[in-house]
Design a protein around this motif. Structure first.
Motif, PDB file in Angstrom:
ATOM      1  N   ASN A 191     -41.426 -21.502   2.622  1.00  0.00           N
ATOM      2  CA  ASN A 191     -40.550 -20.344   2.439  1.00  0.00           C
ATOM      3  C   ASN A 191     -40.190 -20.133   0.970  1.00  0.00           C
ATOM      4  OD1 ASN A 191     -40.571 -19.725   5.159  1.00  0.00           O
ATOM      5  ND2 ASN A 191     -38.714 -20.882   5.595  1.00  0.00           N
ATOM      6  N   MET A 192     -39.966 -21.219   0.242  1.00  0.00           N
ATOM      7  CA  MET A 192     -39.655 -21.105  -1.179  1.00  0.00           C
ATOM      8  C   MET A 192     -40.824 -20.512  -1.955  1.00  0.00           C
ATOM      9  SD  MET A 192     -37.518 -24.668  -1.804  1.00  0.00           S
ATOM     10  CE  MET A 192     -38.001 -24.710  -3.499  1.00  0.00           C
ATOM     11  N   ILE A 193     -42.025 -20.984  -1.668  1.00  0.00           N
ATOM     12  CA  ILE A 193     -43.212 -20.469  -2.361  1.00  0.00           C
ATOM     13  C   ILE A 193     -43.448 -19.014  -1.999  1.00  0.00           C
ATOM     14  CG2 ILE A 193     -45.727 -20.670  -2.486  1.00  0.00           C
ATOM     15  CD1 ILE A 193     -45.311 -23.727  -2.293  1.00  0.00           C
ATOM     16  N   GLU A 194     -43.276 -18.670  -0.740  1.00  0.00           N
ATOM     17  CA  GLU A 194     -43.434 -17.277  -0.313  1.00  0.00           C
ATOM     18  C   GLU A 194     -42.409 -16.382  -1.010  1.00  0.00           C
ATOM     19  OE1 GLU A 194     -43.138 -14.733   3.819  1.00  0.00           O
ATOM     20  OE2 GLU A 194     -43.692 -16.854   3.910  1.00  0.00           O
ATOM     21  N   TYR A 195     -41.176 -16.830  -1.099  1.00  0.00           N
ATOM     22  CA  TYR A 195     -40.130 -16.064  -1.771  1.00  0.00           C
ATOM     23  C   TYR A 195     -40.458 -15.901  -3.256  1.00  0.00           C
ATOM     24  CZ  TYR A 195     -35.557 -14.762  -3.593  1.00  0.00           C
ATOM     25  OH  TYR A 195     -34.537 -14.123  -4.234  1.00  0.00           O
ATOM     26  N   TYR A 196     -40.953 -16.962  -3.891  1.00  0.00           N
ATOM     27  CA  TYR A 196     -41.324 -16.907  -5.300  1.00  0.00           C
ATOM     28  C   TYR A 196     -42.410 -15.863  -5.533  1.00  0.00           C
ATOM     29  CZ  TYR A 196     -43.550 -18.201  -9.685  1.00  0.00           C
ATOM     30  OH  TYR A 196     -44.110 -18.156 -10.928  1.00  0.00           O
ATOM     31  N   PHE A 197     -43.430 -15.848  -4.702  1.00  0.00           N
ATOM     32  CA  PHE A 197     -44.518 -14.897  -4.885  1.00  0.00           C
ATOM     33  C   PHE A 197     -44.098 -13.463  -4.590  1.00  0.00           C
ATOM     34  CE2 PHE A 197     -47.403 -18.633  -4.701  1.00  0.00           C
ATOM     35  CZ  PHE A 197     -48.036 -18.405  -5.932  1.00  0.00           C
ATOM     36  N   THR A 198     -43.136 -13.271  -3.690  1.00  0.00           N
ATOM     37  CA  THR A 198     -42.628 -11.910  -3.481  1.00  0.00           C
ATOM     38  C   THR A 198     -41.842 -11.451  -4.701  1.00  0.00           C
ATOM     39  OG1 THR A 198     -40.696 -12.744  -2.294  1.00  0.00           O
ATOM     40  CG2 THR A 198     -42.587 -12.034  -0.973  1.00  0.00           C
ATOM     41  N   LEU A 199     -41.127 -12.355  -5.380  1.00  0.00           N
ATOM     42  CA  LEU A 199     -40.416 -11.992  -6.606  1.00  0.00           C
ATOM     43  C   LEU A 199     -41.397 -11.680  -7.725  1.00  0.00           C
ATOM     44  CD1 LEU A 199     -37.480 -14.567  -6.735  1.00  0.00           C
ATOM     45  CD2 LEU A 199     -37.355 -12.133  -6.200  1.00  0.00           C
ATOM     46  N   VAL A 200     -42.446 -12.468  -7.853  1.00  0.00           N
ATOM     47  CA  VAL A 200     -43.421 -12.271  -8.922  1.00  0.00           C
ATOM     48  C   VAL A 200     -44.218 -10.986  -8.675  1.00  0.00           C
ATOM     49  CG1 VAL A 200     -45.523 -13.219  -9.957  1.00  0.00           C
ATOM     50  CG2 VAL A 200     -43.601 -14.722  -9.448  1.00  0.00           C
ATOM     51  N   LYS A 201     -44.531 -10.706  -7.432  1.00  0.00           N
ATOM     52  CA  LYS A 201     -45.321  -9.527  -7.079  1.00  0.00           C
ATOM     53  C   LYS A 201     -44.559  -8.243  -7.352  1.00  0.00           C
ATOM     54  CE  LYS A 201     -48.109  -7.750  -3.292  1.00  0.00           C
ATOM     55  NZ  LYS A 201     -48.482  -7.946  -1.909  1.00  0.00           N
ATOM     56  N   SER A 202     -43.242  -8.249  -7.198  1.00  0.00           N
ATOM     57  CA  SER A 202     -42.434  -7.033  -7.364  1.00  0.00           C
ATOM     58  C   SER A 202     -42.343  -6.570  -8.780  1.00  0.00           C
ATOM     59  CB  SER A 202     -41.019  -7.260  -6.862  1.00  0.00           C
ATOM     60  OG  SER A 202     -41.039  -7.600  -5.491  1.00  0.00           O
TER      61      SER A 202
END
Length: 65
Positions: A54-65
């Motif tokens: 979940n942490m990695i998924e959240y990180y990539f959603t922040l980076v993608k935005s």
């Protein structure tokens, strides 16, 4: 081939006459202890894996935005 038969015979003799076997009740109790700790440990690993995922998924959603 004679060496293999000799090995099997000596192994059987060793297991039958020289090994101290755990009593059946204690073996059952220890098996249950191993099962319980295995389940607890696997649940702990699953929890840590879920948190990191979940942490990695959240990180990539922040980076993608």
């Amino acid at each position: 081939m004679a060496g293999l038969i000799n090995y099997i015979t000596e192994s059987y003799n060793e297991l039958k006459n020289h090994v101290t076997w755990t009593p059946w009740a204690e073996a059952q109790r220890l098996t249950i202890v191993v099962i319980v700790f295995s389940v607890i440990f696997s649940l702990a690993i699953w929890g840590v894996d879920t948190v990191f995922s979940n942490m990695i998924e959240y990180y990539f959603t922040l980076v993608k935005s």
